[in-house]
Every structure is written in structure tokens, then in C-alpha cells.
Motif scaffolding. Sequence first.
Motif, PDB file in Angstrom:
ATOM      1  N   LYS A   1       7.603   1.360 -15.444  1.00 54.49           N
ATOM      2  CA  LYS A   1       8.003   2.543 -14.626  1.00 54.49           C
ATOM      3  C   LYS A   1       7.420   3.839 -15.179  1.00 54.49           C
ATOM      4  CE  LYS A   1      12.483   4.645 -13.236  1.00 54.49           C
ATOM      5  NZ  LYS A   1      14.141   4.301 -13.383  1.00 54.49           N
ATOM      6  N   VAL A   2       6.788   4.384 -14.319  1.00 52.44           N
ATOM      7  CA  VAL A   2       6.039   5.755 -14.293  1.00 52.44           C
ATOM      8  C   VAL A   2       6.578   6.678 -13.296  1.00 52.44           C
ATOM      9  CG1 VAL A   2       3.839   6.545 -14.488  1.00 52.44           C
ATOM     10  CG2 VAL A   2       4.086   4.267 -14.890  1.00 52.44           C
ATOM     11  N   LYS A   3       6.863   7.852 -13.854  1.00 49.68           N
ATOM     12  CA  LYS A   3       7.272   9.097 -13.294  1.00 49.68           C
ATOM     13  C   LYS A   3       5.976   9.676 -12.261  1.00 49.68           C
ATOM     14  CE  LYS A   3      10.602  11.135 -16.335  1.00 49.68           C
ATOM     15  NZ  LYS A   3      10.999  12.188 -17.152  1.00 49.68           N
ATOM     16  N   VAL A   4       6.396   9.936 -11.210  1.00 48.15           N
ATOM     17  CA  VAL A   4       5.571  10.498 -10.161  1.00 48.15           C
ATOM     18  C   VAL A   4       5.173  12.113 -10.320  1.00 48.15           C
ATOM     19  CG1 VAL A   4       5.167  10.799  -7.629  1.00 48.15           C
ATOM     20  CG2 VAL A   4       6.307   9.083  -8.272  1.00 48.15           C
TER      21      VAL A   4
ATOM     22  N   ALA B   1       1.021   8.145  -9.575  1.00 48.37           N
ATOM     23  CA  ALA B   1       1.773   7.571 -10.714  1.00 48.37           C
ATOM     24  C   ALA B   1       0.641   6.869 -11.079  1.00 48.37           C
ATOM     25  CB  ALA B   1       2.830   6.716 -10.376  1.00 48.37           C
ATOM     26  N   VAL B   2       0.352   6.834 -12.616  1.00 48.72           N
ATOM     27  CA  VAL B   2      -0.746   6.175 -13.176  1.00 48.72           C
ATOM     28  C   VAL B   2      -0.116   5.729 -14.497  1.00 48.72           C
ATOM     29  CG1 VAL B   2      -2.956   6.410 -14.390  1.00 48.72           C
ATOM     30  CG2 VAL B   2      -2.432   7.825 -12.128  1.00 48.72           C
TER      31      VAL B   2
ATOM     32  N   VAL C   1       7.560   5.270  -9.752  1.00 47.10           N
ATOM     33  CA  VAL C   1       6.868   4.187  -9.290  1.00 47.10           C
ATOM     34  C   VAL C   1       7.005   2.893 -10.383  1.00 47.10           C
ATOM     35  CG1 VAL C   1       4.793   2.916  -8.517  1.00 47.10           C
ATOM     36  CG2 VAL C   1       5.262   5.235  -7.723  1.00 47.10           C
ATOM     37  N   LYS C   2       7.608   1.899  -9.956  1.00 53.71           N
ATOM     38  CA  LYS C   2       7.506   0.822 -10.687  1.00 53.71           C
ATOM     39  C   LYS C   2       6.334  -0.141 -10.308  1.00 53.71           C
ATOM     40  CE  LYS C   2      12.362  -0.066 -11.846  1.00 53.71           C
ATOM     41  NZ  LYS C   2      13.517  -0.897 -11.673  1.00 53.71           N
TER      42      LYS C   2
ATOM     43  N   LYS D   1      -2.536   2.389 -10.122  1.00 55.97           N
ATOM     44  CA  LYS D   1      -2.500   3.803  -9.868  1.00 55.97           C
ATOM     45  C   LYS D   1      -1.886   3.640  -8.177  1.00 55.97           C
ATOM     46  CE  LYS D   1      -5.202   7.577  -8.467  1.00 55.97           C
ATOM     47  NZ  LYS D   1      -6.475   8.415  -8.534  1.00 55.97           N
ATOM     48  N   ALA D   2      -1.110   4.580  -8.015  1.00 53.55           N
ATOM     49  CA  ALA D   2      -0.332   4.622  -6.685  1.00 53.55           C
ATOM     50  C   ALA D   2      -0.017   6.156  -6.189  1.00 53.55           C
ATOM     51  CB  ALA D   2       1.053   3.786  -6.618  1.00 53.55           C
ATOM     52  N   THR D   3      -0.268   6.335  -5.072  1.00 52.63           N
ATOM     53  CA  THR D   3      -0.123   7.649  -4.492  1.00 52.63           C
ATOM     54  C   THR D   3       1.228   7.698  -3.659  1.00 52.63           C
ATOM     55  OG1 THR D   3      -1.532   7.266  -2.553  1.00 52.63           O
ATOM     56  CG2 THR D   3      -2.438   8.262  -4.478  1.00 52.63           C
TER      57      THR D   3
END
Length: 513
Positions: free
Chosen positions: A294-297, A302-303, A284-285, A268-270
Motif C-alpha cells: 500500500k503506497v500513498k499517492v 504512487a511508486v 494505491v494497493k 508504478k501507477a498514475t
Amino acid sequence: MNKKNKFFIIILIFIVLFTLSVVSANENITEKIADDASKDVISDDIIVDSDNEFGDANLYEEYSDSNQIEVSIDNYKKSYKYGDTVKIKTTNNGVALKNKDIDLYLERKNGEVYPYWGTTNSNGVFNFKLNDIISGSYKVWGYVDLDHEFHIDNSIKITKIPVKIYTNKCTGSTASTTLKATVKSGGQLIDFGHVKFKINGKSYTAPIINGVAKKNIKLPNAKTYKYTVYPYDLNGKSSSSKVVVKQSIAKVTAKKCKTNVVNYATLKATVKKGNGDAIDQGSVKFKINGKTFKVKVKNGVAVKKIKLSKKNTYTYKARFVSKYYKSEVSNSKIVVNNVMFKKGKYVFGLTAKQYKKLKYAKEHRHGKRINLRIIAKTNQHYNYKKPIYSTKYIQKSKWVYKYKLASEDWWGEWGSEWENYNPKTPSGYTWCGSIYKSGDGWSKTYYKYKKKVTYTDSEEVIVGYTTKRLPVYACISSRFTHASFDPLNVIELRFIVNPFSDDAQSLRMPIYL
């Protein structure tokens, strides 16, 4: 009466009857034609208002014997300016149509349609303002109360009004830049029309509201751009200025996660702007354990959920990817523990494979034979004494031997033969006996010699001990495999130190839980 007179009387009667039949037929035909004609009355006609000097701007409309609805442009002229008011007059048999819903459409040659809706006033007039429409010629048509369709013959021509555009140097960022222009006509701010912004090879159209046109765009590079503003549906000259675009910085924060070998681990990233607002674009990679995701914000977050089946502390990286933002890489950790299983006062840390075995035993302990054996780490520890070894060197002696052929015999049908070699004693050796060997038709004698030699040997000896606090493992096993027994109630607990090493040893007798 003679025959001649009778003949003429008959002829006369015949002529009278024939004449009457013809007249009757003619009347029937006339009535039929009249009936047919009444049935073929055309329901649509072009109604021209002779009282209006612009009669050619009237419409044709569906009507019945009792309705003659007329729609015309009350203030018709050859051209209108943007923002002018057009009056549509409606009547029925010369009487104004009050409070009628009007659906009006202005249609360009390319099929583009601009709708206007409203209601007629007490004079049967519907007023609409020529806003949000570009210059050009338009056909006018529509509906009265959605029942009566009308088409006005002449088109409406809308001309451009003269304006002056003002631009100023502005600043922005790669994430968001607002282009701005002020538009006036006759020294007054206008509240209609559009302008076109041209920058970086692209064009953007924006409406004029309270004399100002704005357009929010994104520019990929931090530098100074030149932009030009053109009148779109207005008449005037373009105006140019510059916009200074600065690089947008995003803050990425990777979050720490704790899980076990069975459950999912959460990456997880904010992602936030410099002012703390969430960013809702880009991706976010995540990079962990040699893999990249690779996940869309979405709404600044991004989770990604993944499986990590081994106990370990993993470090992962989160990098925000966007052509409008720059950001640094954020690192965090995922702590993966074994599954904790408690039996009595003992707590076992089970691997994913062990947990599946135990879960299977619990689910199938009735009706099946269970063979369960798990070595797991407990919450207990043991002070283990580990010996300290040292190498000791010792002088030792030993005998070494040599053998030499002394004599040999041969025999057969041809006779026998013997030969003696008289070997010399090797230097440093002494004779210590002989060895005799024989076979089919032969025999040999060897002299044995020996010599004592000394050498240095080494051996490992215990010179002390070190004490280590080691975790205690337990062997969980079902001592009974018959279905009538519950394996979880007959689990055997055996304490073992370092069960996977060569010096594994049992410390206690089995404890039954």
C-alpha cells in the motif's frame, strides 16, 4: 562674679547648644525625606483626558518627567457595528503623535485576541475597521512604537448587523463539493462577517467576500444532501437548500517495467481525475506475486520498489483506494531478465546468484584463490535433433523351472535312515536333472523339471528425429585458481545443450577467451 551667676551662665550656654543641635538634625531629616520622596515618584499613572466627555475611556501609560503620552478612543460609543471604523487618538503632553506605529489588540473574555496594526496620521489618529471579528465585548490595549503600553478602561462592544442569507440548489462530487451562500444587508452585498454551513452532521465556517460565502468540502457518498447556512457573527435567519453529489471517478494506470534480477523492480501507477488532473490523496494497493503493498499517492503518482530475484514476466495489479473516488483495477507487467555479461562475442545471461559469484571473482581476483564455475545461457542457439521413439512388440520364449524333493537321508550315533519319495513329473514339464544338498547329519536330493513358454515383450525403437532450436549454455570456469592469474582472462567456454536435463551433451571442445 559670684558662684551663683557663673552657674546660670553655664546652664544658658548648654541650652543654646542643645537647641542648635536639634534644629540641625531636624533640617537633615527633612532633606532626607525630601530626597527619598523624589526617588519614589511612581512612573505609571492613570491620565484622564478632562477635555474628552468620555474621559473614562482613557488609558494609563508609562511616562517620564518630560513625556505624558495619552491614548484614547476619539469616537468612542457604547456599541459598534461590524465594519465600523474606530479612531484611536494619541498625544504627548497634548501634542499629536504623528507617524507612530500602533500595535492594537482587541481581547475577548476567553482570551481570544484580534490584532490591528497601523500608523498614526498627521493628527495623531490611528483608524482601524472592525473587520474579521465576531460580535461581543473586547478589552482594548496595545503599544505605541512598541515602547509605551496602554490599556483603555472601557471595553468596546460590537453588535451584529441584520443580514439576509440566500441559498440555491447546487451540484458537486464526492471528491469536491462547493457550498455557496449570498449575504446581503439592507439589500446590499456585504464584504465582512462569516456564515456557518451545516451538512451531513458537520459544521464549516466561511468568510463573506463580496457578498458571497463559499466552502469547499468532501462528501463520501453520491446522493442528495440538505445543507443549512446560519449567520455566524451576524444577525439574521438561516437558509437551507440541497446539493446533489455525484460519484467521482479516478483513472488508474499501471506502468510496465523492465529490469534484471539484480536491480530493483518498480511498481508504478498514475492516478488522475476525469479531466486529467493529478489526484493528490488516497493510496494505491499493488498486488504482485502473492504480496500486497500500500503506497500513498503524491502528485498523482504512487511508486514502490521491490526485489524480484528470478527471471520471469510478472503481472501486477494496481487499485486506487479512496473514500471519495471509485476506480477500476489496472494491470501491467514487470519483465525481469538475467544480468547480461559479455565476454568477447558471447553474451551470458546470469542469475542473481551467478552474478554475485562473478562479481566476487572480479573484486577479489588479486590476493585470493578463486574457484569460479558458472553454467549460464548464452546468446547462441543450436539445432538439436531429438529422436522419436516408438514401441515395438516381439514374441519371445523362455524356460521356466520347478523343483521337487526326491529323497533324503539322516544319520548319527543311533545309526542312519533313508526315505525315497518318488515325485511325479509336473504336467507339461520334463525332467532335466537333480540337485543334491547336504548338511551336518542330513542330505537331500531334488529333481529339476523344465518347461518352455512363449510371451510378448515390448521395446522402444527410434523411428525418426525432430529438430529443435535450443539455447546454448556455457560453462564459465576459472581453470587456474592461483592469485597470480586473472580468472576473467582464463575463462573456459564450453557449449552444452540442455545442461540440466538427462540428455545433456557437450558439442564442442573448450574455447579459451
